[in-house]
Design an enzyme around this catalytic site. Structure first.
Site, PDB file in Angstrom:
ATOM      1  N   HIS A 150       0.808  -1.229   0.000  1.00  0.00           N
ATOM      2  CA  HIS A 150       0.000   0.000   0.000  1.00  0.00           C
ATOM      3  C   HIS A 150       0.841   1.280   0.000  1.00  0.00           C
ATOM      4  CE1 HIS A 150      -3.204  -2.762   1.063  1.00  0.00           C
ATOM      5  NE2 HIS A 150      -2.541  -3.149   2.122  1.00  0.00           N
TER       6      HIS A 150
ATOM      7  N   SER B 243       1.670  -0.267  -5.402  1.00  0.00           N
ATOM      8  CA  SER B 243       0.759  -0.569  -4.295  1.00  0.00           C
ATOM      9  C   SER B 243       0.299  -2.019  -4.418  1.00  0.00           C
ATOM     10  CB  SER B 243      -0.437   0.380  -4.337  1.00  0.00           C
ATOM     11  OG  SER B 243      -1.133   0.285  -3.121  1.00  0.00           O
TER      12      SER B 243
ATOM     13  N   SER C  40      -5.617   1.700  -2.436  1.00  0.00           N
ATOM     14  CA  SER C  40      -4.986   2.070  -1.164  1.00  0.00           C
ATOM     15  C   SER C  40      -3.931   3.165  -1.267  1.00  0.00           C
ATOM     16  CB  SER C  40      -4.368   0.829  -0.516  1.00  0.00           C
ATOM     17  OG  SER C  40      -3.325   0.327  -1.332  1.00  0.00           O
TER      18      SER C  40
ATOM     19  N   ASP D 100       3.158  -7.566   0.188  1.00  0.00           N
ATOM     20  CA  ASP D 100       2.020  -7.516   1.110  1.00  0.00           C
ATOM     21  C   ASP D 100       0.855  -8.211   0.416  1.00  0.00           C
ATOM     22  OD1 ASP D 100      -0.076  -6.952   2.793  1.00  0.00           O
ATOM     23  OD2 ASP D 100       0.322  -4.802   2.948  1.00  0.00           O
TER      24      ASP D 100
ATOM     25  N   GLU E  37       4.355  -9.171   4.457  1.00  0.00           N
ATOM     26  CA  GLU E  37       3.722  -8.341   5.478  1.00  0.00           C
ATOM     27  C   GLU E  37       2.502  -8.972   6.152  1.00  0.00           C
ATOM     28  OE1 GLU E  37       4.609  -5.385   6.562  1.00  0.00           O
ATOM     29  OE2 GLU E  37       2.812  -4.368   7.271  1.00  0.00           O
TER      30      GLU E  37
ATOM     31  N   ASN F 292       4.634 -10.968   9.249  1.00  0.00           N
ATOM     32  CA  ASN F 292       3.337 -10.914   9.933  1.00  0.00           C
ATOM     33  C   ASN F 292       3.387 -11.531  11.319  1.00  0.00           C
ATOM     34  OD1 ASN F 292       0.319 -10.451   9.810  1.00  0.00           O
ATOM     35  ND2 ASN F 292       0.380 -12.659  10.200  1.00  0.00           N
TER      36      ASN F 292
ATOM     37  N   LYS G 257       4.269  -7.297  15.026  1.00  0.00           N
ATOM     38  CA  LYS G 257       3.478  -6.981  13.830  1.00  0.00           C
ATOM     39  C   LYS G 257       2.026  -7.411  14.080  1.00  0.00           C
ATOM     40  CE  LYS G 257       1.656  -6.838   9.680  1.00  0.00           C
ATOM     41  NZ  LYS G 257       0.303  -7.312   9.367  1.00  0.00           N
TER      42      LYS G 257
ATOM     43  N   ASP H 241      -0.270  -4.292  14.674  1.00  0.00           N
ATOM     44  CA  ASP H 241      -0.852  -3.762  13.428  1.00  0.00           C
ATOM     45  C   ASP H 241      -2.245  -4.373  13.185  1.00  0.00           C
ATOM     46  OD1 ASP H 241      -1.480  -4.260  10.594  1.00  0.00           O
ATOM     47  OD2 ASP H 241       0.498  -3.535  10.042  1.00  0.00           O
ATOM     48  N   ASN H 242      -2.317  -5.712  13.145  1.00  0.00           N
ATOM     49  CA  ASN H 242      -3.592  -6.363  12.833  1.00  0.00           C
ATOM     50  C   ASN H 242      -4.652  -6.012  13.882  1.00  0.00           C
ATOM     51  OD1 ASN H 242      -1.459  -7.542  11.440  1.00  0.00           O
ATOM     52  ND2 ASN H 242      -2.419  -9.538  11.282  1.00  0.00           N
TER      53      ASN H 242
ATOM     54  N   CYS I  22      -6.192  -2.139  13.107  1.00  0.00           N
ATOM     55  CA  CYS I  22      -7.568  -2.272  12.609  1.00  0.00           C
ATOM     56  C   CYS I  22      -8.569  -1.648  13.576  1.00  0.00           C
ATOM     57  CB  CYS I  22      -7.902  -3.741  12.344  1.00  0.00           C
ATOM     58  SG  CYS I  22      -7.012  -4.382  10.896  1.00  0.00           S
TER      59      CYS I  22
ATOM     60  N   HIS J 289      -7.545  -9.230   3.479  1.00  0.00           N
ATOM     61  CA  HIS J 289      -6.643  -8.731   2.431  1.00  0.00           C
ATOM     62  C   HIS J 289      -7.251  -8.698   1.034  1.00  0.00           C
ATOM     63  CE1 HIS J 289      -2.786  -7.423   0.955  1.00  0.00           C
ATOM     64  NE2 HIS J 289      -3.019  -8.176  -0.094  1.00  0.00           N
TER      65      HIS J 289
ATOM     66  N   HIS K 175      -3.650   2.128   8.611  1.00  0.00           N
ATOM     67  CA  HIS K 175      -3.291   2.280  10.027  1.00  0.00           C
ATOM     68  C   HIS K 175      -2.448   3.532  10.248  1.00  0.00           C
ATOM     69  CE1 HIS K 175      -4.771  -1.667  10.068  1.00  0.00           C
ATOM     70  NE2 HIS K 175      -3.672  -2.358  10.142  1.00  0.00           N
TER      71      HIS K 175
ATOM     72  N   SER L 210       5.432  -2.494  12.448  1.00  0.00           N
ATOM     73  CA  SER L 210       5.420  -3.420  11.310  1.00  0.00           C
ATOM     74  C   SER L 210       6.643  -3.184  10.429  1.00  0.00           C
ATOM     75  CB  SER L 210       4.178  -3.208  10.446  1.00  0.00           C
ATOM     76  OG  SER L 210       3.039  -3.247  11.237  1.00  0.00           O
TER      77      SER L 210
ATOM     78  N   GLN M 212       9.943  -5.131   8.900  1.00  0.00           N
ATOM     79  CA  GLN M 212      10.254  -5.253   7.462  1.00  0.00           C
ATOM     80  C   GLN M 212      11.714  -4.864   7.200  1.00  0.00           C
ATOM     81  OE1 GLN M 212       9.015  -6.482   4.853  1.00  0.00           O
ATOM     82  NE2 GLN M 212       6.790  -6.543   5.029  1.00  0.00           N
TER      83      GLN M 212
HETATM   84  N1  LIG Z   1      -6.896  -4.372   6.460  1.00  0.00           N
HETATM   85  C1  LIG Z   1      -5.781  -4.422   7.129  1.00  0.00           C
HETATM   86  O1  LIG Z   1      -5.202  -3.393   7.448  1.00  0.00           O
HETATM   87  C2  LIG Z   1      -5.223  -5.744   7.538  1.00  0.00           C
HETATM   88  C3  LIG Z   1      -4.202  -5.803   8.494  1.00  0.00           C
HETATM   89  C4  LIG Z   1      -3.712  -7.046   8.849  1.00  0.00           C
HETATM   90  C5  LIG Z   1      -4.212  -8.192   8.262  1.00  0.00           C
HETATM   91  N2  LIG Z   1      -5.188  -8.091   7.301  1.00  0.00           N
HETATM   92  C6  LIG Z   1      -5.798  -9.259   6.647  1.00  0.00           C
HETATM   93  O2  LIG Z   1      -6.954  -9.594   7.417  1.00  0.00           O
HETATM   94  C7  LIG Z   1      -7.244 -10.980   7.298  1.00  0.00           C
HETATM   95  C8  LIG Z   1      -7.330 -11.606   8.693  1.00  0.00           C
HETATM   96  O3  LIG Z   1      -6.059 -11.532   9.310  1.00  0.00           O
HETATM   97  P1  LIG Z   1      -5.804 -12.056  10.791  1.00  0.00           P
HETATM   98  O4  LIG Z   1      -4.384 -11.750  11.077  1.00  0.00           O
HETATM   99  O5  LIG Z   1      -6.866 -11.597  11.697  1.00  0.00           O
HETATM  100  O6  LIG Z   1      -5.958 -13.637  10.553  1.00  0.00           O
HETATM  101  P2  LIG Z   1      -6.342 -14.716  11.665  1.00  0.00           P
HETATM  102  O7  LIG Z   1      -6.024 -16.024  11.077  1.00  0.00           O
HETATM  103  O8  LIG Z   1      -5.745 -14.306  12.983  1.00  0.00           O
HETATM  104  O9  LIG Z   1      -7.932 -14.547  11.822  1.00  0.00           O
HETATM  105  C9  LIG Z   1      -8.870 -14.960  10.877  1.00  0.00           C
HETATM  106  C10 LIG Z   1      -9.990 -15.638  11.653  1.00  0.00           C
HETATM  107  O10 LIG Z   1     -11.075 -15.919  10.766  1.00  0.00           O
HETATM  108  C11 LIG Z   1     -11.644 -17.148  11.163  1.00  0.00           C
HETATM  109  N3  LIG Z   1     -12.412 -17.705  10.044  1.00  0.00           N
HETATM  110  C12 LIG Z   1     -11.976 -18.385   8.957  1.00  0.00           C
HETATM  111  N4  LIG Z   1     -12.999 -18.721   8.171  1.00  0.00           N
HETATM  112  C13 LIG Z   1     -14.115 -18.239   8.769  1.00  0.00           C
HETATM  113  C14 LIG Z   1     -15.489 -18.274   8.430  1.00  0.00           C
HETATM  114  N5  LIG Z   1     -15.941 -18.888   7.337  1.00  0.00           N
HETATM  115  N6  LIG Z   1     -16.369 -17.670   9.271  1.00  0.00           N
HETATM  116  C15 LIG Z   1     -15.931 -17.071  10.411  1.00  0.00           C
HETATM  117  N7  LIG Z   1     -14.651 -17.016  10.780  1.00  0.00           N
HETATM  118  C16 LIG Z   1     -13.743 -17.591   9.960  1.00  0.00           C
HETATM  119  C17 LIG Z   1     -10.450 -18.005  11.569  1.00  0.00           C
HETATM  120  O11 LIG Z   1     -10.813 -19.070  12.431  1.00  0.00           O
HETATM  121  C18 LIG Z   1      -9.560 -16.979  12.273  1.00  0.00           C
HETATM  122  O12 LIG Z   1      -9.762 -16.958  13.670  1.00  0.00           O
HETATM  123  C19 LIG Z   1      -6.129 -11.541   6.428  1.00  0.00           C
HETATM  124  O13 LIG Z   1      -6.557 -11.535   5.092  1.00  0.00           O
HETATM  125  C20 LIG Z   1      -5.006 -10.534   6.606  1.00  0.00           C
HETATM  126  O14 LIG Z   1      -4.091 -10.594   5.548  1.00  0.00           O
HETATM  127  C21 LIG Z   1      -5.716  -6.897   6.950  1.00  0.00           C
END
Ligand SMILES: NC(=O)c1ccc[n+]([C@@H]2O[C@H](COP(=O)([O-])OP(=O)(O)OC[C@H]3O[C@@H](n4cnc5c(N)ncnc54)[C@H](O)[C@@H]3O)[C@@H](O)[C@H]2O)c1
Length: 524
Positions: free
Chosen positions: A94, A117, A122, A179, A245, A270, A275, A279-280, A284, A390, A443, A451, A455
């Site tokens: 991003h 990106s 983003s 990422d 990432e 990650n 991280k 970050d997550n 978020c 993602h 973020h 994070s 990196q």
């Molecule tokens: N937008 C952002 O800024 C940002 C930041 C970090 C990560 N992410 C992305 O967010 C997503 C989640 O990341 P995370 O670190 O929380 O992963 P994670 O594995 O910690 O959490 C995902 C959760 O979803 C659950 N899950 C899976 N399938 C499901 C379903 N059908 N119904 C309900 N729950 C279900 C899993 O059991 C798990 O607990 C990833 O795609 C990651 O790359 C986005």
């Protein structure tokens, strides 16, 4: 059917637009479209929306640097010794202000950088312009890319030139910051196709795949094969490694490694504690409500919110909704995460339990097919449906687009109301792509400093250990000492004072006085 300008909140009201108003809307949108087709470009060096934004970007970067102590410390420690000299880094991440601070840290440490990106919505155009102006990296990114443009930008970032100005994959990239894994995917897919091409002349045909992203990947590979049938293999051979990432990208890497498909070493950034547990979670927690409010300005308090997925991201999202006063519930497949939610006082439900009553739906699973069009058909009028995971396959956008009689009304960029034939609509943010970067700016700097310090250290470790045999074609995490160091670098900024262990105490709990303070199995 609804038209532009019809009232979009509360229960359905049908307010037909006058011809006069309709003209005003059309004018506003055509002006927006004209703006969106303008670029500033120096071929091979940058393509950004407008260099007029560079000054604004630089001022925001100046502010961000104060909030990014980890990155600033890296510049201080390694700005003179320049351990990244010789590293030609391609980044696909991003293109925000915070990422600009990462790019300038890599550059200060001696690397040459080319960037794009990792999401079509983003980019902060001012950040891209500031980087282009400072020439700290070549940059190809703007907010609102088409898929064709997105993969064009990715290819530009992955294409390096020799001193004669000729395209030369032996020059770079020799490291990748990724990422979500799109840059890594293009190199790997490209290398596979080159082998097939060499064996029997076969080339990828975009018309043979349904996925619109893969169509573009195939288009690029086909085009490059005709120019240089060794491009991707040369890159893969020379690439010292990738640092990844996010959860979804790391998942892709482990799958490739298990199938013996990974062509170079990878560091899983990650799963550094500093991280994913920051970050997550806290990132978020901040950027979900930011995106919701900028996109819709809806009152969150009192609404019913469903967060689908209660992992690191879901926990941050649910906490934000609780703190904003929403009646919050989550859905999960994992009993441990479900139990964690219960212990936080958050109800665990299935989508079907609240599909007709919830006001805000947030997917955070990293999985696919989470909210389908038939679910959206059952939702309340103007339910907000958004994704913070993602990729864009958590929400069934394809089903929505192809629903008989559905109408899409663009409220503003990255906010659409999809109206079903019965007259009720759902509001979709960022076309189902991650809404915190599509509708807001991702973020904040402080958490991204954690994070991106990871990196930076990952890139440094890959580069310094090239040729030593330390890293195979496998996925690694950074050692806990470095994880603790990243945290330590951020404490002073928050006036935190660590307690020092006595040697007797350290012996008693079997750790070193200077850490690491936890065994590797500890989960924080
Ligand atoms: N937008 C952002 O800024 C940002 C930041 C970090 C990560 N992410 C992305 O967010 C997503 C989640 O990341 P995370 O670190 O929380 O992963 P994670 O594995 O910690 O959490 C995902 C959760 O979803 C659950 N899950 C899976 N399938 C499901 C379903 N059908 N119904 C309900 N729950 C279900 C899993 O059991 C798990 O607990 C990833 O795609 C990651 O790359 C986005």
């Amino acid at each position: 059917m609804l038209k532009f300008g019809q009232l979009l909140t509360g229960n359905i009201h049908f307010y037909p637009v006058s011809d006069h108003l309709s003209k005003i809307y059309r004018k506003a949108y055509s002006k927006m479209a004209a703006e969106e087709s303008k670029f500033d470009e120096v071929p091979l060096v940058y393509k950004v929306r407008s260099m007029d934004l560079a000054d604004m970007g630089r001022k925001q970067l100046d502010l961000a640097e104060v909030e990014m102590p980890g990155l600033m410390e890296c510049r201080k420690l390694y700005g003179e010794s320049k351990p990244l000299v010789g590293a030609n880094i391609t980044g696909s991440l991003h293109m925000t202000i915070q990422t600009a601070a990462l790019i300038e840290t890599l550059s200060a440490m001696g690397a040459k950088v080319r960037w794009c990106s990792c999401n079509i919505f983003s980019t902060q155009d001012e950040a891209a312009a500031a980087i282009a102006e400072a020439e700290t990296s070549a940059v190809f990114a703007w907010k609102g890319e088409s898929l064709e443009e997105y993969w064009w930008c990715t290819n530009q970032a992955l294409t390096w030139y020799n001193e004669q100005g000729e395209e030369d994959p032996s020059v770079g990239p020799n490291m990748i910051v990724d990422d979500g894994g799109d840059a890594t995917l293009l190199v790997h897919e490209g290398a596979e196709w080159e082998k097939k091409f060499e064996a029997d002349g076969s080339m990828p045909d975009p018309s043979t795949v349904d996925d619109p992203e893969m169509k573009q990947v195939y288009r690029i590979i086909r085009q490059e094969l005709q120019k240089n049938p060794n491009k991707w293999r040369t890159i893969a051979e020379n690439c010292v490694g990738v640092s990844e990432e996010t959860t979804t990208g790391v998942h892709r890497l482990y799958t490739m490694a298990e199938n013996n498909k990974l062509l170079f070493p990878a560091i899983n950034v990650n799963d550094s504690v500093t991280k994913s547990k920051f970050d997550n979670l806290y990132g978020c927690k901040h950027s979900l409500p930011d995106g919701l409010m900028r996109a819709t300005d809806v009152m969150i308090a009192g609404k019913q919110a469903l967060v689908l997925g209660y992992g690191d991201v879901g926990k941050g999202c649910a906490a934000a909704m609780v703190h904003a006063g929403a009646r919050t519930c989550i859905s999960e497949v994992d009993p441990i995460c479900a139990l964690q939610a219960c212990m936080e006082g958050i109800s665990v439900v299935r989508l079907e339990d609240v599909v007709a009553t919830a006001d805000i739906f947030i997917t955070a699973t990293g999985n696919k097919g989470i909210i389908m069009v038939d679910d959206m058909a059952k939702m309340k009028n103007n339910a907000i449906v958004c994704n913070i995971g993602h990729f864009d396959n958590e929400i069934d956008m394809n089903g929505l687009e192809n629903y008989p009689g559905i109408e899409r009304i663009r409220i503003k960029p990255q906010v659409d109301r999809w109206v079903f034939p019965d007259g009720h609509g759902v509001i979709i943010l960022a076309e189902g792509r991650l809404m915190n970067l599509g509708c807001a700016t991702g973020h904040p700097s402080f958490v991204m400093s954690c994070s991106f310090t990871n990196q930076t250290l990952a890139q440094k470790s890959l580069w310094e250990n090239r040729g030593t045999g330390k890293y195979d074609c496998a996925v690694y995490t950074l050692p806990k000492e470095l994880d603790e160091e990243v945290a330590r670098l951020h404490l002073a900024h928050l006036d935190a004072r660590l307690t020092t262990l006595s040697s007797e105490q350290a012996d008693y709990i079997s750790v070193n006085v200077n850490g690491p303070y936890k065994p590797s199995a500890y989960r924080y």
